[in-house]
Design a protein around this motif. Structure first.
Motif: not given
Length: 496
Positions: A345, A371-372, A377, A454, A460, A467-471
């Protein structure tokens, strides 16, 4: 490093001017004391003339300074940064006229306000040292600025490319491949093309090509792991060096060998030429006009174009950056390339270019890119397809990205393919288009529901979406900024 000969006059002039001012003498007073004309002294102080020994003696006597001290190349402590600048290759090797700067005017600025310029130059040098910026990185930055200033379009090279195609009777619809280009190198320029023996020379394992020119002839060594389209570009660039008569050149694709700005500039010109003969603008422009007019997002059309032009996604995107501002009026664009070790990553931006203004994304040190981004991706998608032993052809994805902090929206088209000669490295290249109203009107497929949208951010560390899941790390820079703002508010309240 030794002071360049052309800068000795400037150093002498800077010293003379500073000593004159330290002694409280005007130009008129120094003229009277030395017996030299005001205009001649002014020319000396601006670094335009260097006096003969008898005149140096007269000046030294007039300002009560000994001869050896006056002719010494050592500047005072407050002028040391300028001395360091003059000792480098920058002023002598960087063709300032490319940036609209008259070198004589620059030297005059240095002479007119040496103390202020010295402080400014000292700051730049300190920043460069803190960020470990080598002279090669400075040259890369200068070249990128030069390209951006011209919207990365150079009509003179385009015309030379078309002259080459006409000379070799290439028909309007004919596309050049490695066989055609290799034949020209071998028959017209007496080149011998050979594979790189990376077992005998392991240091060249990651080098794509190596040119050796000596009394025995011309040899072009090519990495055996390259694809036919990659070899075609290398042959096209080599022909560019020869057809454009670019003598001061790089001999490998390892750009860190660059010894001067001219070498990097010539490598860029040869590469531009190579792209222009392989991806002819006469074919690319109408193909892209048709693509932009489609109401549906069709990535397979772009992949088809890349394959039809016998090129790579990177060369294709870079060629688009040439023609889009000129022929479509779309000039707020960026180009970027990311490398990623398969399964990790971690992402490294290895190339970028911005036209019209600085866009996001751009290189940021010691932070984690959002990461968005589709540029990242798509690398994950490539890694998964490779791990599943699925097809490792060209992947193409697009995304409308809206930056949370600025509301700026971009269409970003990314390609990914495992074509690096370095094992386990995946590469993505992306073209980003800033979506202002005139540009939106030119892209008919923007409203296609299959084109995802998006919200994204820079890194980051700077992102407010908690609440970003990709953070992958905390927003440390944003938190520090908020803390400082609270402190400022408290101070203002206390002062009131």
């Amino acid at each position: 490093m030794a002071i360049k000969k052309d800068n000795i006059k400037l150093i002498f002039g800077l010293k003379l001017r500073q000593l004159r001012l330290d002694k409280g003498l005007s130009l008129n007073e120094l003229s009277q004391k030395s017996g030299l004309s005001i205009s001649y002294i002014n020319e000396i102080e601006k670094g335009k003339k260097y006096p003969k020994s008898d005149k140096i003696i007269a000046l030294a006597t007039a300002i009560d300074e000994d001869y050896d001290s006056l002719v010494s190349l050592k500047l005072s402590k407050r002028l040391e940064p300028i001395s360091e600048l003059l000792s480098s290759n920058i002023l002598t090797e960087l063709p300032l006229e490319l940036f609209g700067i008259d070198p004589a005017n620059l030297l005059e600025i240095l002479a007119e306000a040496p103390a202020k310029i010295s402080a400014f130059v000292g700051t730049l040098i300190e920043i460069a040292r803190n960020y470990n910026m080598s002279i090669e990185k400075f040259y890369f930055s200068a070249l990128r600025t030069y390209q951006e200033m011209h919207d990365n379009y150079f009509e003179d090279i385009e015309q030379e490319a078309e002259k080459f195609l006409e000379l070799h009777q290439v028909t309007p619809d004919q596309l050049l491949d490695e066989v055609f280009l290799a034949n020209i190198l071998e028959t017209e320029y007496n080149y011998k093309i050979e594979p790189i023996d990376d077992k005998a020379n392991p240091a060249f394992a990651s080098v794509r090509s190596l040119t050796i020119t000596n009394a025995q002839g011309n040899r072009l060594l090519v990495n055996s792991h390259l694809s036919p389209v990659q070899r075609a570009f290398i042959y096209g660039r080599e022909i560019g060096y020869l057809f454009l008569n670019l003598k001061n050149r790089l001999h490998t694709t390892a750009l860190v060998e660059a010894e001067s700005f001219e070498q990097l500039l010539n490598n860029f010109k040869a590469s531009y030429f190579g792209s222009a003969i392989i991806i002819k603008r006469s074919l690319l422009v109408p193909a892209m006009a048709d693509f932009f007019s489609q109401k549906q997002w069709q990535p397979e059309k772009l992949i088809g174009m890349i394959q039809n032009f016998n090129t790579t996604p990177e060369s294709f995107c870079y060629r688009l950056s040439n023609v889009m501002p000129k022929f479509f009026g779309i000039n707020q664009i960026f180009f970027s390339r990311f490398n990623n070790f398969a399964g990790q990553n971690l992402y490294d931006m290895t190339k970028e270019m911005h036209i019209s203004r600085k866009h996001y994304p751009h290189t940021v040190r010691d932070e984690h890119y959002c990461r968005r981004w589709v540029a990242l991706t798509i690398l994950n998608d490539l890694g998964e397809s490779t791990g599943n032993k699925a097809s490792t052809g060209i992947l193409c994805k697009a995304q409308k990205s809206t930056y949370i902090d600025t509301s700026d929206e971009y269409l970003v088209v990314s390609f990914a393919q495992n074509m690096s000669p370095t094992p386990n490295i995946n590469v993505s290249v992306s073209m980003g288009i800033y979506l202002d109203e005139p540009t939106r009107a030119k892209l008919a497929f923007l409203q296609d529901p299959d084109l995802p949208s998006r919200n994204v951010n820079q890194t980051c560390e700077r992102c407010s979406v908690f609440d970003c899941k990709e953070r992958i790390v905390a927003p440390t820079i944003l938190q520090k900024r908020h803390k400082n703002e609270e402190l400022r508010k408290a101070l203002r309240k206390m002062i009131r």
